[in-house]
Design a protein around this motif. Sequence first.
Motif: not given
Length: 55
Positions: A41-51
Motif C-alpha cells: 500500500y505504501e509503495q503502490e497504493k494497492k491493497t492485497l486481498g486474500y487471494h
Amino acid sequence: MHRAYKFRLYPNKEQTTLINKTIGCTRFVFNHFLVKRKDAYEQEKKTLGYHDCSA
C-alpha cells in the motif's frame, strides 16, 4: 430461543505445547502478510486481498 454452551478445556502438557505452537505459527503468518500488505500500500497504493496473499 437462543442457547449458549460454555466449555472448559483441560489440555495436558503435550496438548498445551501443540496449541501454543499452532498459535505462534498463526501469529507469524498473520504478521508476515500484514507487513507485505502495508508495504504494497505504501509503495503502490494497492491493497492485497486474500487471494493475492494465499497465492
